[in-house]
Design an enzyme around this catalytic site. Structure first.
Site, PDB file in Angstrom:
ATOM      1  N   CYS A   6       6.133 -64.027  52.194  1.00 49.80           N
ATOM      2  CA  CYS A   6       6.771 -63.019  51.368  1.00 49.80           C
ATOM      3  C   CYS A   6       8.274 -62.977  51.572  1.00 49.80           C
ATOM      4  O   CYS A   6       8.815 -63.658  52.429  1.00 49.80           O
ATOM      5  CB  CYS A   6       6.186 -61.685  51.768  1.00 49.80           C
ATOM      6  SG  CYS A   6       4.435 -61.805  52.095  1.00 49.80           S
ATOM      7  N   ARG A  31       9.874 -66.521  46.909  1.00 50.59           N
ATOM      8  CA  ARG A  31       9.060 -66.527  48.126  1.00 50.59           C
ATOM      9  C   ARG A  31       7.678 -65.919  47.903  1.00 50.59           C
ATOM     10  O   ARG A  31       6.831 -65.954  48.791  1.00 50.59           O
ATOM     11  CB  ARG A  31       9.765 -65.742  49.233  1.00 50.59           C
ATOM     12  CG  ARG A  31      11.061 -66.346  49.678  1.00 50.59           C
ATOM     13  CD  ARG A  31      11.673 -65.516  50.780  1.00 50.59           C
ATOM     14  NE  ARG A  31      10.879 -65.561  51.997  1.00 50.59           N
ATOM     15  CZ  ARG A  31      11.055 -66.446  52.956  1.00 50.59           C
ATOM     16  NH1 ARG A  31      11.967 -67.358  52.848  1.00 50.59           N
ATOM     17  NH2 ARG A  31      10.295 -66.409  54.035  1.00 50.59           N
ATOM     18  N   TRP A  78       3.310 -62.731  48.555  1.00 52.12           N
ATOM     19  CA  TRP A  78       2.481 -63.870  48.135  1.00 52.12           C
ATOM     20  C   TRP A  78       1.240 -63.805  49.011  1.00 52.12           C
ATOM     21  O   TRP A  78       1.292 -64.096  50.200  1.00 52.12           O
ATOM     22  CB  TRP A  78       3.244 -65.162  48.372  1.00 52.12           C
ATOM     23  CG  TRP A  78       2.583 -66.387  47.837  1.00 52.12           C
ATOM     24  CD1 TRP A  78       2.722 -66.922  46.600  1.00 52.12           C
ATOM     25  CD2 TRP A  78       1.701 -67.273  48.543  1.00 52.12           C
ATOM     26  NE1 TRP A  78       1.969 -68.072  46.484  1.00 52.12           N
ATOM     27  CE2 TRP A  78       1.335 -68.309  47.651  1.00 52.12           C
ATOM     28  CE3 TRP A  78       1.163 -67.287  49.832  1.00 52.12           C
ATOM     29  CZ2 TRP A  78       0.476 -69.348  48.012  1.00 52.12           C
ATOM     30  CZ3 TRP A  78       0.304 -68.326  50.181  1.00 52.12           C
ATOM     31  CH2 TRP A  78      -0.019 -69.339  49.270  1.00 52.12           C
ATOM     32  N   ASN A 104       6.727 -59.917  56.998  1.00 46.46           N
ATOM     33  CA  ASN A 104       6.455 -61.284  56.569  1.00 46.46           C
ATOM     34  C   ASN A 104       5.917 -62.012  57.788  1.00 46.46           C
ATOM     35  O   ASN A 104       6.607 -62.106  58.801  1.00 46.46           O
ATOM     36  CB  ASN A 104       7.772 -61.919  56.072  1.00 46.46           C
ATOM     37  CG  ASN A 104       7.643 -63.396  55.789  1.00 46.46           C
ATOM     38  OD1 ASN A 104       6.562 -63.892  55.505  1.00 46.46           O
ATOM     39  ND2 ASN A 104       8.755 -64.100  55.858  1.00 46.46           N
ATOM     40  N   GLY A 105       4.671 -62.478  57.725  1.00 47.42           N
ATOM     41  CA  GLY A 105       4.076 -63.154  58.878  1.00 47.42           C
ATOM     42  C   GLY A 105       2.607 -62.793  58.996  1.00 47.42           C
ATOM     43  O   GLY A 105       2.022 -62.243  58.059  1.00 47.42           O
ATOM     44  N   GLU A 493       5.487 -88.725  43.860  1.00 50.31           N
ATOM     45  CA  GLU A 493       6.289 -87.537  43.591  1.00 50.31           C
ATOM     46  C   GLU A 493       6.145 -87.128  42.113  1.00 50.31           C
ATOM     47  O   GLU A 493       6.031 -85.943  41.791  1.00 50.31           O
ATOM     48  CB  GLU A 493       7.754 -87.806  43.978  1.00 50.31           C
ATOM     49  CG  GLU A 493       8.773 -86.772  43.541  1.00 50.31           C
ATOM     50  CD  GLU A 493       8.546 -85.365  44.074  1.00 50.31           C
ATOM     51  OE1 GLU A 493       7.628 -85.157  44.883  1.00 50.31           O
ATOM     52  OE2 GLU A 493       9.267 -84.450  43.641  1.00 50.31           O
ATOM     53  N   LYS A 497       4.715 -83.549  40.753  1.00 47.76           N
ATOM     54  CA  LYS A 497       5.463 -82.666  39.833  1.00 47.76           C
ATOM     55  C   LYS A 497       4.573 -82.241  38.677  1.00 47.76           C
ATOM     56  O   LYS A 497       4.534 -81.077  38.311  1.00 47.76           O
ATOM     57  CB  LYS A 497       6.705 -83.369  39.259  1.00 47.76           C
ATOM     58  CG  LYS A 497       7.862 -83.613  40.173  1.00 47.76           C
ATOM     59  CD  LYS A 497       8.615 -82.385  40.604  1.00 47.76           C
ATOM     60  CE  LYS A 497       8.000 -81.747  41.815  1.00 47.76           C
ATOM     61  NZ  LYS A 497       8.477 -82.067  43.096  1.00 47.76           N
ATOM     62  N   GLU A 500       1.719 -79.745  39.871  1.00 53.23           N
ATOM     63  CA  GLU A 500       2.046 -78.408  40.347  1.00 53.23           C
ATOM     64  C   GLU A 500       2.572 -77.475  39.273  1.00 53.23           C
ATOM     65  O   GLU A 500       2.375 -76.270  39.370  1.00 53.23           O
ATOM     66  CB  GLU A 500       2.997 -78.453  41.545  1.00 53.23           C
ATOM     67  CG  GLU A 500       4.377 -78.980  41.257  1.00 53.23           C
ATOM     68  CD  GLU A 500       5.265 -78.971  42.500  1.00 53.23           C
ATOM     69  OE1 GLU A 500       6.126 -79.843  42.605  1.00 53.23           O
ATOM     70  OE2 GLU A 500       5.094 -78.102  43.357  1.00 53.23           O
ATOM     71  N   HIS A 516      -8.972-101.474  43.332  1.00 54.48           N
ATOM     72  CA  HIS A 516      -9.873-101.230  44.456  1.00 54.48           C
ATOM     73  C   HIS A 516     -10.666 -99.931  44.269  1.00 54.48           C
ATOM     74  O   HIS A 516     -11.206 -99.394  45.226  1.00 54.48           O
ATOM     75  CB  HIS A 516      -9.088-101.222  45.766  1.00 54.48           C
ATOM     76  CG  HIS A 516      -8.412-102.523  46.036  1.00 54.48           C
ATOM     77  ND1 HIS A 516      -9.104-103.662  46.370  1.00 54.48           N
ATOM     78  CD2 HIS A 516      -7.107-102.899  45.951  1.00 54.48           C
ATOM     79  CE1 HIS A 516      -8.254-104.679  46.505  1.00 54.48           C
ATOM     80  NE2 HIS A 516      -7.033-104.225  46.253  1.00 54.48           N
ATOM     81  N   LYS A 616       7.653 -70.995  47.135  1.00 61.45           N
ATOM     82  CA  LYS A 616       8.732 -71.928  47.478  1.00 61.45           C
ATOM     83  C   LYS A 616       8.707 -72.328  48.946  1.00 61.45           C
ATOM     84  O   LYS A 616       8.890 -73.477  49.282  1.00 61.45           O
ATOM     85  CB  LYS A 616      10.069 -71.291  47.116  1.00 61.45           C
ATOM     86  CG  LYS A 616      11.254 -72.220  47.278  1.00 61.45           C
ATOM     87  CD  LYS A 616      11.202 -73.363  46.295  1.00 61.45           C
ATOM     88  CE  LYS A 616      12.334 -74.340  46.462  1.00 61.45           C
ATOM     89  NZ  LYS A 616      11.994 -75.630  45.835  1.00 61.45           N
TER      90      LYS A 616
HETATM   91  O1  M6R Z   1      10.674 -76.771  52.228  1.00 68.70           O
HETATM   92  P1  M6R Z   1       9.926 -78.035  52.495  1.00 68.70           P
HETATM   93  O2  M6R Z   1      10.606 -79.244  51.956  1.00 68.70           O
HETATM   94  O3  M6R Z   1       9.565 -78.207  53.947  1.00 68.70           O
HETATM   95  O4  M6R Z   1       8.560 -77.873  51.710  1.00 68.70           O
HETATM   96  C1  M6R Z   1       7.540 -78.819  51.769  1.00 68.70           C
HETATM   97  C2  M6R Z   1       6.648 -78.715  50.568  1.00 68.70           C
HETATM   98  O5  M6R Z   1       5.985 -77.501  50.534  1.00 68.70           O
HETATM   99  C3  M6R Z   1       7.455 -78.871  49.273  1.00 68.70           C
HETATM  100  O6  M6R Z   1       8.169 -80.069  49.282  1.00 68.70           O
HETATM  101  C4  M6R Z   1       6.540 -78.843  48.044  1.00 68.70           C
HETATM  102  O7  M6R Z   1       5.680 -79.942  48.052  1.00 68.70           O
HETATM  103  C5  M6R Z   1       7.433 -78.853  46.801  1.00 68.70           C
HETATM  104  N1  M6R Z   1       7.845 -77.523  46.476  1.00 68.70           N
HETATM  105  C6  M6R Z   1       6.773 -79.482  45.646  1.00 68.70           C
HETATM  106  O8  M6R Z   1       7.637 -79.554  44.559  1.00 68.70           O
END
Ligand code: M6R
Length: 621
Positions: A6, A31, A78, A104-105, A493, A497, A500, A516, A616
């Site tokens: 959060c 967050r 969150w 937060n935690g 990657e 994208k 997600e 394979h 995030k």
């Molecule tokens: O903040 P970080 O780079 O450590 O986060 C790692 C992943 O959670 C982050 O890269 C996530 O996969 C991306 N938001 C995806 O776009």
């Protein structure tokens, strides 16, 4: 349980707290955004408002209500356990209503404490661990007749787990107590302490002050307008004079700048951000690289037997590219590990190892845990981070900032290219130290890197083609992304994208692996995005892979080098990118994949900047 990813905010000063809290929460919504709330103090009673939904929803619901008060706390959540709901939303109040807190935690011994408190007559109305802490503060305070701040301290000594908390009390209407362990917390200071701001991230109060102090692990601070800012250890109470620093990044100018989404803005910012990542580090004339943050370590790093990268998600794919570049150009053995696996698989870590954590946020719990493990094993631990002063930046021995600026879109774009840029710089710097490349070759690669921002600029001009591809496949529910060599991490990657933000199932695969197994899934019309630029060593092999997919009636979207009509002729759709050496190819080839994902998500009506089930900063393991 309470939310663990959060955002928390707080204000103590002379102005009305509520607008500052709402703005702070809006800035922190990346967050978490499933519920939000505020509590206002400053007089004999605490007023609080908390609801399931966004910060905007909270603002709408409370408009016209009594929002005065010059001290307040706020939270955007969150959820990890327990439904997002009004009751589970923060702030949480103690049983007698005199204490309110945001957290937060995770409080790991919440169950033990709540059982003890229930025996003492306390009643819990939410499913959160946070409510336990609110009651515990009241309980220990009354039992031992402690002051407000001492009661918070004593309660925190008793809890196990992680927290960043901000607490107010109606009995001490001018005081806020904040503390942290394992979750970030920063205090902003304005007008020599006549106003204090508190948040999980300095972005929350960027428009009010750039002077901040980070609380260290296991510290507590008491904030009172016009009074000294006092910091001490939660346990033992040892005092520390807080170090106030000025944040360099101009967080105050953050906004969408005319773009529809942060993600779109961040994609189009990449010519600048990649340039910023190289600024002052690369001399394209001599081919020399200097990474100031690693000055004291470069000699030893260049002699390392092994480098191990630990990272998650997009940062992991950047690290895989780091592996390819460092092994190929600097000749040092490299391994890359998902941080979440590394920490539990009992890895062999030697004192001579260099472990490098790659993270945009610098707050990823799995990566932090991997760092701790590496440190315990005696390895030297370095970081490649975007967020200045983040937990990973502070937990590592040294490191390099990626300088991409704040990334707000949950889907990482500019942070990825910044990470890859820094990793390319690192490969060059190591090659220089180890003399693994001729001077001429090193200069050539440095020049290639230097030209990347311009080539990204050119590649961004493919936006219309990418949008049209996204439109044509808007109904597709599955897709493949294929590449070889440096294009393989890019394929992964690209698939991430798409998954997600547009919720389309996508698989990133090494093109040569399809036969394979996964090729069984290719049938009429399944989109297969193939990275087929002609610089890649394996270009001919990729062409064969395209033919294999075509033979199964897959619909080919090929990313090709400008002018490569032959490869283009094999594909149903093509996006042309500028000619580039393999050393920098990933930085350019990823751009159309970011654009395709972005347009797919908007066409499918998805919330691009706030995709479902994601946040995030993943501060939960
Ligand atoms: O903040 P970080 O780079 O450590 O986060 C790692 C992943 O959670 C982050 O890269 C996530 O996969 C991306 N938001 C995806 O776009």
């Amino acid at each position: 349980m309470g939310g663990v990813m959060c955002g928390i905010v707080g204000y103590v000063g002379k102005r009305s707290a509520s607008p500052i809290l709402f703005q702070g929460l809006t800035n922190l919504e990346y967050r978490g955004y499933d519920s939000a709330g505020i509590a206002l103090g400053g007089e004999s009673e605490i007023r609080f408002y908390k609801y399931k939904g966004t910060v905007k929803n909270l603002e709408n619901v409370v408009s016209g209500r009594d929002l005065h008060g010059t001290i307040g706390i706020g939270h955007t959540r969150w959820a990890t356990h327990g439904e997002p709901s009004d009751l589970n939303a923060h702030p949480h109040l103690s049983q007698d209503g005199t204490i309110a807190l945001v957290h937060n935690g995770i409080i790991e011994n919440a169950r033990t404490i709540s059982s003890m408190l229930e025996e003492e007559g306390y009643v819990f109305i939410s499913e959160t661990d946070t409510e336990v802490l609110a009651h515990l503060i009241e309980f220990v305070g009354k039992k031992a007749d402690l002051s407000f701040s001492e009661a918070v301290r004593e309660a925190l000594v008793q809890v196990e787990g992680t927290f960043a908390v901000a607490v107010i009390s109606s009995r001490n209407p001018d005081t806020m107590v904040v503390a942290r362990r394992g979750s970030p917390l920063v205090v902003g200071i304005r007008d020599s302490g006549s106003e204090f701001f508190v948040a999980s991230d300095a972005l929350a109060f960027a428009e009010h002050t750039r002077f901040v102090a980070y609380l260290k692990e296991n510290e507590i601070a008491v904030l009172r307008s016009g009074d000294d800012f006092r910091v001490s250890a939660i346990k033992g109470g040892k005092k520390r004079h807080p170090e106030i620093i000025e944040i360099e990044e101009d967080l105050a100018v953050i906004g969408k700048e005319g773009f529809d989404h942060f993600m779109e803005k961040e994609i189009f910012e990449q010519p600048r951000t990649v340039r910023d990542s190289m600024r002052g580090r690369l001399d394209p004339k001599t081919g020399s690289v200097r990474l100031g943050g690693l000055d004291d370590y470069m000699g030893r790093l260049a002699e390392a037997d092994r480098i191990v990268f630990v990272a998650c998600g997009t940062s992991y794919y950047a690290a895989v590219l780091g592996e390819y570049l460092i092994e190929r150009y600097a000749g040092i053995p490299v391994e890359v590990e998902y941080a979440s696996e590394f920490r539990y698989r009992h890895p062999l870590i030697r004192k001579s190892d260099f472990v490098i954590a790659v993270s945009q946020s610098g707050e990823t719990a799995d990566t932090l845990a991997a760092i701790r493990l590496a440190k315990e094993s005696g390895a030297t631990v370095l970081g490649i981070c975007n967020v200045v002063g983040s937990s990973i930046a502070r937990a590592t021995d040294a490191g390099v900032y990626t300088h991409a600026g704040p990334e707000i879109g949950v889907a990482s774009t500019k942070a990825f290219t910044a990470q890859v840029t820094v990793l390319a710089l690192l490969a060059l710097a190591l090659a220089e130290k180890r003399h693994t490349l001729s001077c001429k070759e090193r200069k050539r690669l440095a020049r290639e890197l230097y030209l990347v921002p311009d080539k990204i600029e050119t590649t961004l001009e493919t936006r219309m083609e990418c949008e049209s591809i996204a439109e044509q496949y808007a109904e597709a529910e599955n897709a493949f992304y294929l590449g070889r060599g440096v294009c393989y991490p890019v394929a992964m990657e690209g698939a991430l994208k798409l998954k997600e933000i547009s919720y389309v199932h996508a698989e990133g695969y090494p093109a040569g692996e399809m036969k394979h197994g996964p090729i069984a899934l290719v049938e009429d019309g399944v989109p297969v995005v193939v990275l087929a630029p002609n610089a890649a060593e394996t270009h001919e092999k990729v062409i064969s892979n395209i033919r294999e997919m075509k033979a199964r009636r897959g619909s080919i979207v090929a990313i090709v080098t400008e002018g490569d009509a032959e490869t283009a002729s094999l594909a149903n759709h093509t996006v042309s990118i500028p000619e580039a050496d393999e050393f920098v190819l990933a930085l350019i080839a990823v751009i159309p994949l970011q654009l395709i994902a972005y347009y797919s998500a908007t066409i499918r009506g998805c919330d691009v900047d706030r995709p479902r089930n994601l946040a995030k900063s993943v501060t939960v393991e």
